[in-house]
Design a protein around this motif. Structure first.
Motif, mmCIF file in Angstrom:
data_model
loop_
_atom_site.group_PDB
_atom_site.id
_atom_site.type_symbol
_atom_site.label_atom_id
_atom_site.label_comp_id
_atom_site.label_asym_id
_atom_site.label_seq_id
_atom_site.Cartn_x
_atom_site.Cartn_y
_atom_site.Cartn_z
ATOM 1 N N GLY A 228 0.808 -1.213 0.000
ATOM 2 C CA GLY A 228 0.000 0.000 0.000
ATOM 3 C C GLY A 228 0.837 1.257 0.000
ATOM 4 N N LEU A 229 1.828 1.312 0.892
ATOM 5 C CA LEU A 229 2.700 2.484 0.946
ATOM 6 C C LEU A 229 3.462 2.636 -0.362
ATOM 7 C CD1 LEU A 229 1.926 2.263 3.948
ATOM 8 C CD2 LEU A 229 4.282 2.860 4.519
ATOM 9 N N ASN A 230 3.912 1.506 -0.908
ATOM 10 C CA ASN A 230 4.653 1.553 -2.163
ATOM 11 C C ASN A 230 3.758 1.947 -3.329
ATOM 12 O OD1 ASN A 230 7.011 1.138 -3.803
ATOM 13 N ND2 ASN A 230 6.100 -0.775 -4.483
ATOM 14 N N SER A 231 2.503 1.505 -3.330
ATOM 15 C CA SER A 231 1.586 1.886 -4.406
ATOM 16 C C SER A 231 1.302 3.385 -4.379
ATOM 17 C CB SER A 231 0.275 1.103 -4.288
ATOM 18 O OG SER A 231 0.493 -0.274 -4.505
ATOM 19 N N TYR A 232 1.231 3.950 -3.174
ATOM 20 C CA TYR A 232 1.071 5.404 -3.075
ATOM 21 C C TYR A 232 2.298 6.118 -3.646
ATOM 22 C CZ TYR A 232 2.020 9.884 -0.940
ATOM 23 O OH TYR A 232 2.410 11.186 -0.755
ATOM 24 N N MET A 233 3.494 5.703 -3.230
ATOM 25 C CA MET A 233 4.712 6.347 -3.734
ATOM 26 C C MET A 233 4.860 6.155 -5.245
ATOM 27 S SD MET A 233 6.495 8.106 -1.624
ATOM 28 C CE MET A 233 7.825 8.215 -2.809
ATOM 29 N N GLU A 234 4.430 5.007 -5.724
ATOM 30 C CA GLU A 234 4.468 4.729 -7.161
ATOM 31 C C GLU A 234 3.721 5.803 -7.950
ATOM 32 O OE1 GLU A 234 1.920 1.827 -10.009
ATOM 33 O OE2 GLU A 234 2.569 0.985 -8.101
ATOM 34 N N MET A 235 2.604 6.276 -7.426
ATOM 35 C CA MET A 235 1.826 7.304 -8.111
ATOM 36 C C MET A 235 2.659 8.571 -8.328
ATOM 37 S SD MET A 235 -1.696 6.903 -5.919
ATOM 38 C CE MET A 235 -2.629 8.165 -6.803
ATOM 39 N N LEU A 236 3.392 8.974 -7.298
ATOM 40 C CA LEU A 236 4.203 10.186 -7.410
ATOM 41 C C LEU A 236 5.306 10.008 -8.453
ATOM 42 C CD1 LEU A 236 4.572 11.116 -3.617
ATOM 43 C CD2 LEU A 236 2.810 11.848 -5.251
ATOM 44 N N ALA A 237 5.923 8.821 -8.472
ATOM 45 C CA ALA A 237 6.988 8.566 -9.446
ATOM 46 C C ALA A 237 6.436 8.495 -10.864
ATOM 47 C CB ALA A 237 7.719 7.271 -9.090
ATOM 48 N N GLU A 238 5.255 7.914 -11.030
ATOM 49 C CA GLU A 238 4.634 7.843 -12.357
ATOM 50 C C GLU A 238 4.358 9.239 -12.901
ATOM 51 O OE1 GLU A 238 2.362 3.533 -11.784
ATOM 52 O OE2 GLU A 238 1.285 5.416 -11.465
ATOM 53 N N LEU A 239 3.860 10.111 -12.057
ATOM 54 C CA LEU A 239 3.570 11.478 -12.499
ATOM 55 C C LEU A 239 4.851 12.249 -12.779
ATOM 56 C CD1 LEU A 239 0.606 12.262 -10.086
ATOM 57 C CD2 LEU A 239 0.476 11.820 -12.547
ATOM 58 N N ASP A 240 5.933 11.918 -12.076
ATOM 59 C CA ASP A 240 7.230 12.526 -12.388
ATOM 60 C C ASP A 240 7.765 12.011 -13.720
ATOM 61 O OD1 ASP A 240 7.264 14.098 -10.133
ATOM 62 O OD2 ASP A 240 8.622 12.809 -8.986
ATOM 63 N N TYR A 241 7.506 10.750 -14.019
ATOM 64 C CA TYR A 241 7.966 10.164 -15.279
ATOM 65 C C TYR A 241 7.189 10.733 -16.459
ATOM 66 C CZ TYR A 241 9.816 6.570 -18.427
ATOM 67 O OH TYR A 241 10.473 5.920 -19.455
ATOM 68 N N ASP A 242 5.887 10.927 -16.259
ATOM 69 C CA ASP A 242 5.010 11.425 -17.321
ATOM 70 C C ASP A 242 3.822 12.096 -16.643
ATOM 71 O OD1 ASP A 242 3.134 11.823 -19.326
ATOM 72 O OD2 ASP A 242 3.384 9.838 -20.232
ATOM 73 N N LYS A 243 3.710 13.406 -16.798
ATOM 74 C CA LYS A 243 2.654 14.147 -16.101
ATOM 75 C C LYS A 243 1.257 13.692 -16.508
ATOM 76 C CE LYS A 243 2.660 18.063 -19.371
ATOM 77 N NZ LYS A 243 1.355 17.774 -19.947
ATOM 78 N N ASP A 244 1.139 13.013 -17.652
ATOM 79 C CA ASP A 244 -0.145 12.499 -18.110
ATOM 80 C C ASP A 244 -0.242 10.982 -17.929
ATOM 81 O OD1 ASP A 244 -1.050 15.048 -19.010
ATOM 82 O OD2 ASP A 244 0.190 14.830 -20.805
ATOM 83 N N PHE A 245 0.542 10.442 -17.015
ATOM 84 C CA PHE A 245 0.571 8.997 -16.815
ATOM 85 C C PHE A 245 -0.829 8.494 -16.456
ATOM 86 C CE2 PHE A 245 1.643 4.850 -15.248
ATOM 87 C CZ PHE A 245 2.877 4.538 -15.813
ATOM 88 N N PRO A 246 -1.317 7.449 -17.127
ATOM 89 C CA PRO A 246 -2.671 6.936 -16.844
ATOM 90 C C PRO A 246 -2.686 6.089 -15.569
ATOM 91 C CG PRO A 246 -1.645 5.626 -18.561
ATOM 92 C CD PRO A 246 -0.674 6.737 -18.257
ATOM 93 N N ILE A 247 -2.787 6.739 -14.440
ATOM 94 C CA ILE A 247 -2.764 6.035 -13.157
ATOM 95 C C ILE A 247 -4.052 5.239 -12.992
ATOM 96 C CG2 ILE A 247 -2.818 6.379 -10.646
ATOM 97 C CD1 ILE A 247 -0.875 8.700 -11.061
ATOM 98 N N THR A 248 -3.910 3.967 -12.695
ATOM 99 C CA THR A 248 -5.072 3.085 -12.595
ATOM 100 C C THR A 248 -5.423 2.722 -11.164
ATOM 101 O OG1 THR A 248 -3.625 1.150 -12.871
ATOM 102 C CG2 THR A 248 -4.634 2.063 -14.861
ATOM 103 N N ARG A 249 -4.552 3.011 -10.232
ATOM 104 C CA ARG A 249 -4.796 2.628 -8.844
ATOM 105 C C ARG A 249 -4.301 3.729 -7.926
ATOM 106 N NH1 ARG A 249 -2.329 -2.905 -7.773
ATOM 107 N NH2 ARG A 249 -4.372 -3.771 -8.252
#
Length: 710
Positions: free
Chosen positions: A452-473
């Protein structure tokens, strides 16, 4: 004012009468208030774990060092191992025995794992599945323990219990002492592509090669701590691992034409890499913008046609890691680049077969680098020297190395869907280097503390990688379907991973959403980020429990969040906040004496039809109700007659006296034309049909007016 004052007096009087009547019956009740403290659920603080959520003065943890000689038998797809374990008893306790994990025994012929799964006979099935399920012999997996010995080669008493082994000590191990012993073993490696699993090999029929991603391959010590004692739960295949930190000296022998990546520092680069590869690796160590190819696809394709009968040994040393894993194949392409972590250079690597190119070449190492940057920003600087992403076609993580999915079509093209899934899983698995490889929670008990903690942090990294990243979770709207589902198949987050129904939503999605809501809606970024960083740094290279996380987040932010933890983590309640109705008032001068009377406007809608005095504004009394069990802030957007909008958040504590409904008096210089709750979908509200007023459901306002008259 007279009328409102009289109404308030009536409510107080009625409440007093009811209280008096209740007191006469001498009937009582327990505290079911949603804001009661968690103290009755959390363990009592002590000198090992403090009330603030920090490790205490008496906090201890064990240390385990491993020396291993490993042989990969590519011809027979087997692993052979000799290991020496040095167990340091840093606790204050005397230990009469030690516990060892034998995770490969989950695949043993006599494994109980299949026996705990329900099964049925289908109406029809494929011939392949029919043979596998009913005809073929079971895979001969599991550890083949050849010996367990003391250092002097005398036999050491031991007892195997499925996926656990107890070491029976002749003399109890006192506090501050260490014990050394040896295990010799081997096992047949599973084909993880056909038989599943968190490690194994993939066979490529076209060229006859295997890619190996090897983990849980050695008998590993269980955790002994001051919360659980021995964490020796059986491994059933889902809930992952609880492990101690230690130092690893590992020698891995493979075919000479293999390329290998593993946890730890490679100590004999000049013996196992070519001069050309060494030169390219040195270049990669100073290249921060793009990956450098260490072994190219052309070179890998040429090598994969060979079948060397010779071997070579890769020598690694890993300091202060909780586990060990490696990947090896003659098919591997290898690229790498440098990553600047606050002035320290860390290497990002990828190992992949041609079947994964160009997808891996385009994105894998870059995703590794972005993960290290983002996670370091919000937690602590990544302390290890490297992180590796391997084309393992699964999603699994270990210290400094992880196995990830993602391959293009046969012609080398790939869709955005394939690309983003590969990047998503790579970020997630590399992120596990932080949780739980460093912030070392007990995955067997509390899956959400790493996933859970890692999935939250993953969101921040995805948005840093691509501001339009299609976050699914992680976004609140994405968890609504799960939370609103059948309650008989939903378990609280605070459930052991083996016991939950929808593992992904329970252990990954819902806790990630909870943290997102805390940061974006409840606490604010500044307070949340400081508290989350404090937790991460307090528990680096230690064993945190849920209470340590909950307490630290409150301690470092100055916010009482017990109501939030209770609702989101200990229950399966849902968010559902609605507008039950709105009463409108206009003010007029009181003719009998100086003052103002509030007169209700009973016309439908929000427009006030009566004229207002020069003193007055527009007045509304809004009744919010809460069909859902969760207490959450009421986020309201008011739209005015000039088209402007205003957003107002009423803290969750507004529900502290009445868990079902509350009223708010609102006054404005402008007339309100529309009221919407949670306009940006911040709270995971499961029913939006009651979130606006005027409501398209005409019956709602009529029922409210009738109710108010009565």
């Amino acid at each position: 004012m007279k009328k409102i004052g009289l109404l308030l007096f009536s409510i107080v009087f009625i409440t007093s009468v009811n209280f008096a009547q209740d007191s006469k019956t001498k009937a009582g009740h327990t505290n079911q208030n949603k804001f009661k403290q968690l103290k009755e659920l959390l363990p009592t603080p002590n000198l090992q774990r403090t009330a603030s959520g920090a490790p205490g003065l008496k906090y201890t943890q064990q240390k385990v060092d491993y020396t291993m000689d490993i042989i990969l038998d590519d011809e027979n797809t087997r692993i052979y191992g000799n290991e020496t374990i040095t167990y340091h008893n840093n606790s204050d306790d005397t230990l009469p025995y030690l516990w060892v994990q034998l995770d490969q025994n989950m695949r043993a012929a006599d494994s109980k794992t299949p026996d705990i799964q329900s099964s049925s006979i289908p109406n029809s099935t494929s011939e392949k599945r029919f043979k596998k399920s009913y005809i073929d012999a079971a895979f001969d997996g599991g550890f083949k323990i050849e010996s367990v010995k003391n250092l002097d080669d005398t036999n050491l008493s031991h007892t195997v219990n499925q996926t656990m082994m107890r070491i029976n000590l002749e003399t109890p191990l006192s506090s501050g002492e260490k014990f050394q012993f040896k295990i010799k073993w081997w096992y047949n490696i599973n084909n993880h592509r056909t038989d599943g699993g968190r490690s194994g090999y993939e066979h490529f029929a076209k060229d006859g090669n295997n890619n190996y991603v090897i983990a849980q391959f050695y008998p590993r010590m269980c955790v002994y701590d001051n919360v659980e004692g021995w964490q020796n739960d059986q491994f059933w295949g889902r809930s992952e691992f609880a492990l101690e930190f230690g130092d690893f000296t590992v020698n891995i022998t493979t075919p000479e034409d293999h390329m290998l990546g593993a946890t730890g520092i490679l100590k004999n680069e000049d013996e196992v890499l070519s001069k050309k590869e060494l030169k390219r690796l040195e270049k990669a160590k100073t290249t921060f913008d793009n990956p450098v190819l260490i072994r190219t696809q052309d070179e890998a394709e040429k090598i994969e046609k060979s079948r060397s009968k010779k071997t070579k040994t890769w020598k690694f040393y890993a300091e202060n890691v909780r586990d060990y894993a490696f990947a090896t194949s003659r098919k591997f392409i290898w690229d790498a680049m440098a990553v600047d972590i606050n002035g320290k250079t860390v290497m990002a690597h990828s190992l992949y077969s041609k079947e994964a190119n160009p997808l891996y070449g385009d994105h894998s190492t870059r995703a590794v680098a972005q993960t290290l940057k983002t996670y370091s920003k919000y937690t602590f600087d990544y302390p290890y020297h490297k992180a590796i992403s391997v084309d393992g076609q699964m999603g699994m993580e270990y210290p400094q190395i992880c196995f990830n999915p993602g391959r293009p079509d046969a012609d080398g093209t790939y869709s955005d869907k394939i690309k983003y899934r590969m990047i998503k899983v790579t970020i997630h698995e590399v992120g596990h280097n932080f949780f739980p490889m460093i912030v070392n929670s007990d995955e067997r008990q509390w899956t959400w503390m790493d996933e859970g903690l890692n999935s939250y942090m993953e969101m921040l990294a995805e948005l840093d990688y691509d501001k339009d990243f299609p976050i699914t979770r992680g976004y609140p709207k994405n968890i609504v379907k799960y939370m609103a589902g059948d309650q008989s198949t939903i378990a609280p987050i605070m459930s052991k991973g083996d016991h939950v129904y929808e593992f992904g939503n329970n252990a990954y999605g819902k806790p990630a959403t909870a943290l997102w809501i805390l940061r974006e809606t409840i606490m604010g970024k500044e307070l949340f980020d400081h508290a989350f960083r404090t937790y991460s740094q307090r528990w680096m290279f230690k064993h945190p429990s849920p209470a340590d996380f909950f307490r630290t987040m409150e301690d470092a932010s100055g916010i009482d969040l017990d109501w939030f933890w209770r609702g989101w983590f200990y229950t399966t309640d849902v968010t559902d906040i609605g507008i039950e109705g709105v009463r409108k008032f206009y003010a007029t001068n009181n003719t009998s004496k100086e003052g103002v009377d509030f007169i209700e406007d009973t016309s439908e809608g929000l427009n006030i039809t009566k004229p207002t005095s020069s003193k007055s504004k527009y007045f509304y009394e809004i009744t919010f109700n809460k069909p859902g069990g969760l207490v959450m802030p009421i986020i309201v957007e008011y739209t005015y007659d000039d088209g402007s909008k205003e957003k107002k958040t009423y803290p969750a504590q507004i529900w502290r006296y009445n868990d079902q409904k509350v009223t708010k008096a609102v006054h404005s210089d402008k007339q309100i034309t529309k009221i919407v709750i949670d306009p940006d979908l911040e709270t995971a509200d499961v029913d939006l049909s009651n979130n606006s007023f005027p409501n398209t459901n005409k019956d709602q306002f009529s029922k409210f007016k009738t109710k108010m008259k009565n």
